[in-house]
Design a protein around this motif. Structure first.
Motif, PDB file in Angstrom:
ATOM      1  N   ILE A 181       0.897  -1.293   0.034  1.00  0.00           N
ATOM      2  CA  ILE A 181      -0.041  -0.077  -0.003  1.00  0.00           C
ATOM      3  C   ILE A 181       0.833   1.313   0.161  1.00  0.00           C
ATOM      4  CG2 ILE A 181      -1.859  -1.229   1.002  1.00  0.00           C
ATOM      5  CD1 ILE A 181      -1.261   0.454   3.662  1.00  0.00           C
ATOM      6  N   SER A 182       2.120   1.388   0.307  1.00  0.00           N
ATOM      7  CA  SER A 182       2.924   2.506   0.480  1.00  0.00           C
ATOM      8  C   SER A 182       4.021   2.637  -0.818  1.00  0.00           C
ATOM      9  CB  SER A 182       3.678   2.311   1.761  1.00  0.00           C
ATOM     10  OG  SER A 182       4.623   1.261   1.920  1.00  0.00           O
ATOM     11  N   ARG A 183       3.895   1.724  -1.733  1.00  0.00           N
ATOM     12  CA  ARG A 183       4.720   1.862  -2.869  1.00  0.00           C
ATOM     13  C   ARG A 183       4.411   3.135  -3.810  1.00  0.00           C
ATOM     14  NH1 ARG A 183       1.735   0.133  -7.667  1.00  0.00           N
ATOM     15  NH2 ARG A 183       0.201  -1.312  -6.742  1.00  0.00           N
ATOM     16  N   PRO A 184       5.341   3.548  -4.330  1.00  0.00           N
ATOM     17  CA  PRO A 184       5.095   4.824  -5.054  1.00  0.00           C
ATOM     18  C   PRO A 184       4.002   4.660  -6.146  1.00  0.00           C
ATOM     19  CG  PRO A 184       7.424   4.545  -4.740  1.00  0.00           C
ATOM     20  CD  PRO A 184       6.764   3.115  -4.321  1.00  0.00           C
ATOM     21  N   GLU A 185       3.452   5.694  -6.342  1.00  0.00           N
ATOM     22  CA  GLU A 185       2.227   5.917  -7.403  1.00  0.00           C
ATOM     23  C   GLU A 185       2.955   5.149  -8.720  1.00  0.00           C
ATOM     24  OE1 GLU A 185      -1.193   8.713  -9.700  1.00  0.00           O
ATOM     25  OE2 GLU A 185       0.228   9.404  -7.614  1.00  0.00           O
ATOM     26  N   GLY A 186       2.270   4.414  -9.518  1.00  0.00           N
ATOM     27  CA  GLY A 186       2.647   3.932 -10.881  1.00  0.00           C
ATOM     28  C   GLY A 186       3.578   2.845 -10.811  1.00  0.00           C
ATOM     29  N   SER A 187       4.207   2.524  -9.508  1.00  0.00           N
ATOM     30  CA  SER A 187       5.212   1.473  -9.810  1.00  0.00           C
ATOM     31  C   SER A 187       4.412   0.298  -9.571  1.00  0.00           C
ATOM     32  CB  SER A 187       6.143   1.676  -8.551  1.00  0.00           C
ATOM     33  OG  SER A 187       5.528   1.436  -7.312  1.00  0.00           O
ATOM     34  N   PRO A 188       4.996  -0.892 -10.154  1.00  0.00           N
ATOM     35  CA  PRO A 188       4.321  -2.241 -10.048  1.00  0.00           C
ATOM     36  C   PRO A 188       4.536  -2.689  -8.731  1.00  0.00           C
ATOM     37  CG  PRO A 188       6.294  -2.344 -11.453  1.00  0.00           C
ATOM     38  CD  PRO A 188       6.257  -0.925 -10.974  1.00  0.00           C
ATOM     39  N   GLY A 189       3.301  -3.094  -8.369  1.00  0.00           N
ATOM     40  CA  GLY A 189       3.270  -3.868  -7.037  1.00  0.00           C
ATOM     41  C   GLY A 189       3.118  -5.571  -7.246  1.00  0.00           C
ATOM     42  N   ARG A 190       3.221  -6.121  -6.148  1.00  0.00           N
ATOM     43  CA  ARG A 190       2.915  -7.692  -6.120  1.00  0.00           C
ATOM     44  C   ARG A 190       1.475  -7.865  -5.800  1.00  0.00           C
ATOM     45  NH1 ARG A 190       6.948 -10.372  -2.044  1.00  0.00           N
ATOM     46  NH2 ARG A 190       6.263 -12.359  -3.021  1.00  0.00           N
ATOM     47  N   ASN A 191       0.633  -8.997  -6.192  1.00  0.00           N
ATOM     48  CA  ASN A 191      -0.797  -8.864  -5.872  1.00  0.00           C
ATOM     49  C   ASN A 191      -0.646  -9.719  -4.723  1.00  0.00           C
ATOM     50  OD1 ASN A 191      -0.728 -11.408  -6.656  1.00  0.00           O
ATOM     51  ND2 ASN A 191      -1.098 -11.000  -8.815  1.00  0.00           N
ATOM     52  N   ALA A 192      -1.708  -9.950  -3.956  1.00  0.00           N
ATOM     53  CA  ALA A 192      -2.200 -10.819  -2.854  1.00  0.00           C
ATOM     54  C   ALA A 192      -1.710 -12.173  -2.829  1.00  0.00           C
ATOM     55  CB  ALA A 192      -3.517 -10.529  -2.417  1.00  0.00           C
ATOM     56  N   ARG A 193      -1.760 -12.571  -4.105  1.00  0.00           N
ATOM     57  CA  ARG A 193      -1.512 -14.180  -4.414  1.00  0.00           C
ATOM     58  C   ARG A 193       0.084 -14.327  -4.312  1.00  0.00           C
ATOM     59  NH1 ARG A 193      -5.842 -13.772  -7.716  1.00  0.00           N
ATOM     60  NH2 ARG A 193      -7.686 -15.153  -6.940  1.00  0.00           N
TER      61      ARG A 193
END
Length: 95
Positions: A78-90
């Motif tokens: 939830i705190s990653r920079p806007e627009g950066s790819p994140g991991r999904n819950a899985r």
């Protein structure tokens, strides 16, 4: 006490949190997860929909525990920079 309006960043974090929890919940019912976490189904619904963008820490800790998510993983997503790819819950659940 006057509550200040949420910033756009806080709103976005709330939306990311909701999406992460929804995905982590998978096929489990909202009622089942809420009861296991000892929160109301309405509270979980509001968090998942982003209507409560800044839920109380104990609430998130309880829901994350029930869903098998570490708080570190939740915070990182939830705190990653806007627009950066994140991991999904899985991906978080698999690691």
């Amino acid at each position: 006490m006057v509550r200040l309006p949420l910033t756009p960043a806080e709103v976005e974090r709330g939306q990311r949190l909701g999406a992460l929890l929804r995905l982590a919940r998978g096929e489990r019912s909202m009622l089942e997860v809420a009861l296991d976490a000892r929160v109301s189904p309405e509270t979980l619904r509001k968090i998942e929909s982003g209507r409560v963008a800044t839920p109380a820490f104990p609430t998130i800790a309880a829901i994350a525990d029930v869903l098998g998510l570490s708080l570190d993983a939740v915070w990182a997503e939830i705190s990653r920079p806007e627009g950066s790819p994140g991991r999904n819950a899985r991906e978080w659940l698999a690691s």
